[in-house]
Enzyme design. Structure first.
Site, PDB file in Angstrom:
ATOM      1  N   TYR A 121       0.836  -1.208   0.000  1.00 38.84           N
ATOM      2  CA  TYR A 121       0.000   0.000   0.000  1.00 38.84           C
ATOM      3  C   TYR A 121       0.867   1.254   0.000  1.00 38.84           C
ATOM      4  O   TYR A 121       0.493   2.271  -0.573  1.00 38.84           O
ATOM      5  CB  TYR A 121      -0.944   0.011   1.216  1.00 38.84           C
ATOM      6  CG  TYR A 121      -1.947   1.127   1.100  1.00 38.84           C
ATOM      7  CD1 TYR A 121      -3.097   0.954   0.323  1.00 38.84           C
ATOM      8  CD2 TYR A 121      -1.743   2.358   1.714  1.00 38.84           C
ATOM      9  CE1 TYR A 121      -4.001   1.989   0.167  1.00 38.84           C
ATOM     10  CE2 TYR A 121      -2.641   3.397   1.563  1.00 38.84           C
ATOM     11  CZ  TYR A 121      -3.781   3.215   0.790  1.00 38.84           C
ATOM     12  OH  TYR A 121      -4.668   4.236   0.633  1.00 38.84           O
TER      13      TYR A 121
ATOM     14  N   PHE B  16      -6.711  22.749 -23.888  1.00 38.09           N
ATOM     15  CA  PHE B  16      -7.040  21.338 -24.009  1.00 38.09           C
ATOM     16  C   PHE B  16      -8.254  21.089 -23.113  1.00 38.09           C
ATOM     17  O   PHE B  16      -8.379  21.683 -22.037  1.00 38.09           O
ATOM     18  CB  PHE B  16      -5.881  20.397 -23.652  1.00 38.09           C
ATOM     19  CG  PHE B  16      -6.269  18.978 -23.942  1.00 38.09           C
ATOM     20  CD1 PHE B  16      -6.382  18.543 -25.240  1.00 38.09           C
ATOM     21  CD2 PHE B  16      -6.627  18.110 -22.921  1.00 38.09           C
ATOM     22  CE1 PHE B  16      -6.822  17.261 -25.538  1.00 38.09           C
ATOM     23  CE2 PHE B  16      -7.065  16.819 -23.208  1.00 38.09           C
ATOM     24  CZ  PHE B  16      -7.158  16.401 -24.520  1.00 38.09           C
ATOM     25  N   THR B  17      -9.107  20.184 -23.561  1.00 42.18           N
ATOM     26  CA  THR B  17     -10.421  19.996 -22.920  1.00 42.18           C
ATOM     27  C   THR B  17     -10.338  19.802 -21.402  1.00 42.18           C
ATOM     28  O   THR B  17     -10.901  20.579 -20.629  1.00 42.18           O
ATOM     29  CB  THR B  17     -11.132  18.793 -23.571  1.00 42.18           C
ATOM     30  OG1 THR B  17     -10.250  17.671 -23.542  1.00 42.18           O
ATOM     31  CG2 THR B  17     -11.502  19.109 -25.016  1.00 42.18           C
TER      32      THR B  17
ATOM     33  N   ASP C 183       2.463  21.027 -19.930  1.00 46.78           N
ATOM     34  CA  ASP C 183       1.700  19.808 -20.147  1.00 46.78           C
ATOM     35  C   ASP C 183       2.620  18.963 -21.017  1.00 46.78           C
ATOM     36  O   ASP C 183       2.743  19.185 -22.226  1.00 46.78           O
ATOM     37  CB  ASP C 183       0.376  20.116 -20.851  1.00 46.78           C
ATOM     38  CG  ASP C 183      -0.397  18.842 -21.173  1.00 46.78           C
ATOM     39  OD1 ASP C 183       0.217  17.754 -21.166  1.00 46.78           O
ATOM     40  OD2 ASP C 183      -1.599  18.931 -21.450  1.00 46.78           O
TER      41      ASP C 183
ATOM     42  N   LYS D  56       0.487   8.591 -23.236  1.00 53.73           N
ATOM     43  CA  LYS D  56       0.988   8.962 -24.561  1.00 53.73           C
ATOM     44  C   LYS D  56       2.496   8.681 -24.603  1.00 53.73           C
ATOM     45  O   LYS D  56       2.910   7.549 -24.793  1.00 53.73           O
ATOM     46  CB  LYS D  56       0.683  10.439 -24.863  1.00 53.73           C
ATOM     47  CG  LYS D  56      -0.781  10.704 -25.198  1.00 53.73           C
ATOM     48  CD  LYS D  56      -1.658  10.829 -24.002  1.00 53.73           C
ATOM     49  CE  LYS D  56      -2.986  11.477 -24.266  1.00 53.73           C
ATOM     50  NZ  LYS D  56      -3.848  11.456 -23.047  1.00 53.73           N
TER      51      LYS D  56
ATOM     52  N   ARG E 120     -12.430  17.000 -33.326  1.00 53.28           N
ATOM     53  CA  ARG E 120     -11.759  18.017 -32.506  1.00 53.28           C
ATOM     54  C   ARG E 120     -12.155  19.369 -33.074  1.00 53.28           C
ATOM     55  O   ARG E 120     -11.423  20.009 -33.807  1.00 53.28           O
ATOM     56  CB  ARG E 120     -10.236  17.849 -32.529  1.00 53.28           C
ATOM     57  CG  ARG E 120      -9.733  16.549 -31.954  1.00 53.28           C
ATOM     58  CD  ARG E 120      -9.492  16.507 -30.457  1.00 53.28           C
ATOM     59  NE  ARG E 120     -10.641  16.438 -29.604  1.00 53.28           N
ATOM     60  CZ  ARG E 120     -10.596  16.074 -28.318  1.00 53.28           C
ATOM     61  NH1 ARG E 120      -9.475  15.721 -27.740  1.00 53.28           N
ATOM     62  NH2 ARG E 120     -11.681  16.066 -27.581  1.00 53.28           N
TER      63      ARG E 120
ATOM     64  N   PHE F  86     -18.140  15.996 -25.810  1.00 51.73           N
ATOM     65  CA  PHE F  86     -17.731  15.144 -26.929  1.00 51.73           C
ATOM     66  C   PHE F  86     -17.700  13.662 -26.553  1.00 51.73           C
ATOM     67  O   PHE F  86     -17.871  12.803 -27.400  1.00 51.73           O
ATOM     68  CB  PHE F  86     -16.349  15.575 -27.446  1.00 51.73           C
ATOM     69  CG  PHE F  86     -15.300  15.643 -26.382  1.00 51.73           C
ATOM     70  CD1 PHE F  86     -15.156  16.779 -25.612  1.00 51.73           C
ATOM     71  CD2 PHE F  86     -14.467  14.563 -26.140  1.00 51.73           C
ATOM     72  CE1 PHE F  86     -14.185  16.847 -24.616  1.00 51.73           C
ATOM     73  CE2 PHE F  86     -13.506  14.613 -25.162  1.00 51.73           C
ATOM     74  CZ  PHE F  86     -13.366  15.757 -24.381  1.00 51.73           C
TER      75      PHE F  86
HETATM   76  N1  PM9 Z   1      -5.705  13.385 -24.424  1.00 50.10           N
HETATM   77  C1  PM9 Z   1      -6.505  12.454 -26.429  1.00 50.10           C
HETATM   78  O1  PM9 Z   1      -7.153  11.584 -27.015  1.00 50.10           O
HETATM   79  C2  PM9 Z   1      -7.352  11.509 -24.250  1.00 50.10           C
HETATM   80  C3  PM9 Z   1      -8.693  11.938 -23.916  1.00 50.10           C
HETATM   81  S1  PM9 Z   1      -9.523  13.126 -24.908  1.00 50.10           S
HETATM   82  C4  PM9 Z   1      -9.972  14.241 -23.684  1.00 50.10           C
HETATM   83  O2  PM9 Z   1      -5.836  13.305 -27.027  1.00 50.10           O
HETATM   84  C5  PM9 Z   1      -3.232  16.593 -23.301  1.00 50.10           C
HETATM   85  C6  PM9 Z   1      -2.462  17.425 -24.264  1.00 50.10           C
HETATM   86  C7  PM9 Z   1      -3.948  15.487 -23.714  1.00 50.10           C
HETATM   87  C8  PM9 Z   1      -4.685  14.716 -22.763  1.00 50.10           C
HETATM   88  C9  PM9 Z   1      -5.487  13.627 -23.151  1.00 50.10           C
HETATM   89  C10 PM9 Z   1      -4.639  15.113 -21.400  1.00 50.10           C
HETATM   90  C11 PM9 Z   1      -5.380  14.363 -20.353  1.00 50.10           C
HETATM   91  C12 PM9 Z   1      -3.916  16.227 -21.049  1.00 50.10           C
HETATM   92  N2  PM9 Z   1      -3.235  16.937 -21.992  1.00 50.10           N
HETATM   93  O3  PM9 Z   1      -6.438  11.449 -20.768  1.00 50.10           O
HETATM   94  O4  PM9 Z   1      -6.340  12.258 -18.438  1.00 50.10           O
HETATM   95  O5  PM9 Z   1      -3.918  15.165 -24.999  1.00 50.10           O
HETATM   96  O6  PM9 Z   1      -4.487  10.896 -19.326  1.00 50.10           O
HETATM   97  O7  PM9 Z   1      -4.755  13.159 -20.111  1.00 50.10           O
HETATM   98  C13 PM9 Z   1      -6.496  12.480 -24.990  1.00 50.10           C
HETATM   99  P1  PM9 Z   1      -5.554  11.864 -19.629  1.00 50.10           P
END
Ligand code: PM9
Length: 459
Positions: free
Chosen positions: A72, A124-125, A215, A258, A382, A448
């Site tokens: 843990y 970014f969203t 980011d 990523k 997008r 979306f």
């Molecule tokens: N990006 C993408 O498909 C996954 C979900 S779509 C909302 O591009 C950036 C630049 C991203 C991103 C996720 C996140 C969030 C932050 N910054 O999905 O929570 O492209 O791991 O990361 C998506 P997490």
């Protein structure tokens, strides 16, 4: 078309995929409300929805899963992760999170006060939503060229220093807790930021006592573009370039799904000890102990290994050049795409692709739906749907209305890229037949992901 960079790996394990019939695809699309997020993966032939968490891990990463220390607290895999982040990124403190938005949540909570402004190089969203949920207002300070899909500039992710300075003058540095800099910029088409611009942003921020957080989600792709395009970096290794990039930040949020080459995971990293203490106070509320942050020990091990693999020259060159291959095929056929081709995806310019549709008929969503019908290829909108509504409830109208063909890392071959290119070219030739869409269900935030649509009958 340029040379092809072949896969720097052998394929040891395969996962069968199949293309279901045209009738079955139509039924699946209707059941999904014309939203590609709501399709079942089994009904998809080539899945270019996202490069997030869809990576094929290496044999070493799979072996690392067996070395999970699932205690843990104080798991040895956390220390491996901490060491990898210190070595590769150079930040002292690491807080693991379940994925990128977990890190965004914590960073926004510890730094943003209601009434603050957070400048960024295009929204970014999830990032913007966390800023807003904490009372902040996002301000776009990206260069104007980023909003022009046809401009071929090499670093369209750059910050416009004039816009940044104007915001500081307008609201005052004490209302700007940090600058949030994405490297690369996803919604601009995967466009990179130059080293010179990172340096300049840091210098401007330092003059005003403002922190800079990256980011870092696709930072290795950004490092590759610097190596290829920026004077003075051709002879430097990706690892060296990455360390220099990170030296211009106080910390970063990371979606490990990523560029860290894993299926789940993320982290928040920083140098400042007092910020780290605050982050630890919140990570226990939302994620878990500071030594696991919502991840299993085995996941941290896979991410630690992935971080080190990600800076390998062959790995990153193959990744970015495979994306370019798909982009080049479409450019040669005259299909309108965002230029130059970015690091993780090829973005179709839906406003130019479907000029008979207005943005309020959701051309990118409509094109993504038709691509699935044609070839079983899943892409992501997008554009206006992703941009959501403003505080007054009106639809935001982003200049870029795009369909993203996102390439998972180490998953598909060049033959798959050809199948995708052939389908997009076919659709382009038949573009006048593609109808717009309208909502049948719209959720209040991040619409979306789960909204539903129907075709607009043609008058
Ligand atoms: N990006 C993408 O498909 C996954 C979900 S779509 C909302 O591009 C950036 C630049 C991203 C991103 C996720 C996140 C969030 C932050 N910054 O999905 O929570 O492209 O791991 O990361 C998506 P997490």
């Amino acid at each position: 078309m340029g040379h092809v960079v072949a896969e720097p790996f052998r394929i040891k394990s395969v996962e069968p995929v199949r293309k279901i019939s045209a009738e079955a695809r139509r039924a699946a699309l209707e059941a999904a409300g014309y939203n590609t997020f709501l399709l079942r993966s089994e009904d998809v032939y080539i899945d270019l929805l996202t490069d997030s968490g869809t990576t094929a891990m290496s044999d070493r990463q799979w072996a690392g899963l067996l070395l999970g220390d699932e205690a843990y607290a104080g798991s040895r895999n956390f220390y491996h992760l901490e060491e990898a982040v210190r070595d590769v990124y150079g930040f002292r403190h690491v807080v693991p999170t379940h994925q990128g938005r977990g890190a965004e949540n914590i960073l926004s909570r510890i730094l943003i006060e209601p009434g603050d402004f957070i400048p960024g190089n295009m929204y970014f969203t999830t990032t913007r939503l966390h800023q807003e949920l904490n009372g902040g207002t996002f301000r776009d300070v990206i260069v104007d060229e980023a909003h022009d899909s046809q401009c071929d500039a090499p670093f369209k992710g750059n910050v416009d220093l004039g816009k940044l300075q104007a915001l500081v003058d307008e609201v005052g540095a004490d209302r700007i807790p940090y600058i949030c800099l994405a490297v690369t910029v996803n919604l601009a088409g995967g466009q990179p930021v130059s080293m010179a611009n990172l340096r300049d942003v840091k210098a401007l921020a330092a003059r005003h006592g403002i922190r800079v957080f990256f980011d870092a989600t696709r930072c290795v792709e950004n490092a590759y573009f610097i190596q290829k395009r920026e004077e003075g970096y051709a002879g430097r290794t990706i690892a060296e370039i990455l360390r220099e990039m990170m030296s211009y930040a106080d910390g970063c949020t990371m979606s490990g799904k990523k560029d860290c080459l894993v299926n789940i995971g993320g982290f928040l990293a920083m140098n400042d000890e007092s910020l780290y203490v605050k982050a630890c106070e919140w990570v226990v509320v939302f994620e878990g102990m500071p030594s696991y942050g919502g991840l299993a020990g085995r996941d941290m091990e896979a991410m630690a290994i992935g971080i080190r693999e990600s800076v390998d020259q062959d790995t990153i060159a193959y990744r970015v050049e495979q994306v370019r291959y798909l982009g080049d095929r479409l450019i040669e056929a005259g299909v309108p795409v965002v230029r130059p081709i970015g690091g993780h995806a090829v973005f179709l310019d839906a406003l130019r692709f479907l000029p008979h549709l207005s943005q309020d008929e959701f051309p990118a969503q409509a094109l993504a739906a038709r691509l699935y019908l044609d070839a079983g290829v899943r892409a992501m909108e997008r554009g206006i749907i992703s941009a959501g509504r403003d505080a007054n409830g009106a639809n935001r109208h982003p200049k870029l209305e795009l369909v993203r063909l996102t390439i998972p890392r180490r998953v598909y071959t060049y033959a798959h890229m050809d199948v995708v290119a052939d389908s997009v070219i076919r659709l382009y030739e038949d573009r006048a037949s593609i109808p717009g869409l309208r909502f049948t269900y719209e959720p209040p935030v991040l619409r979306f992901f789960t909204s539903r649509f129907e075709p607009v009958p043609r008058g």
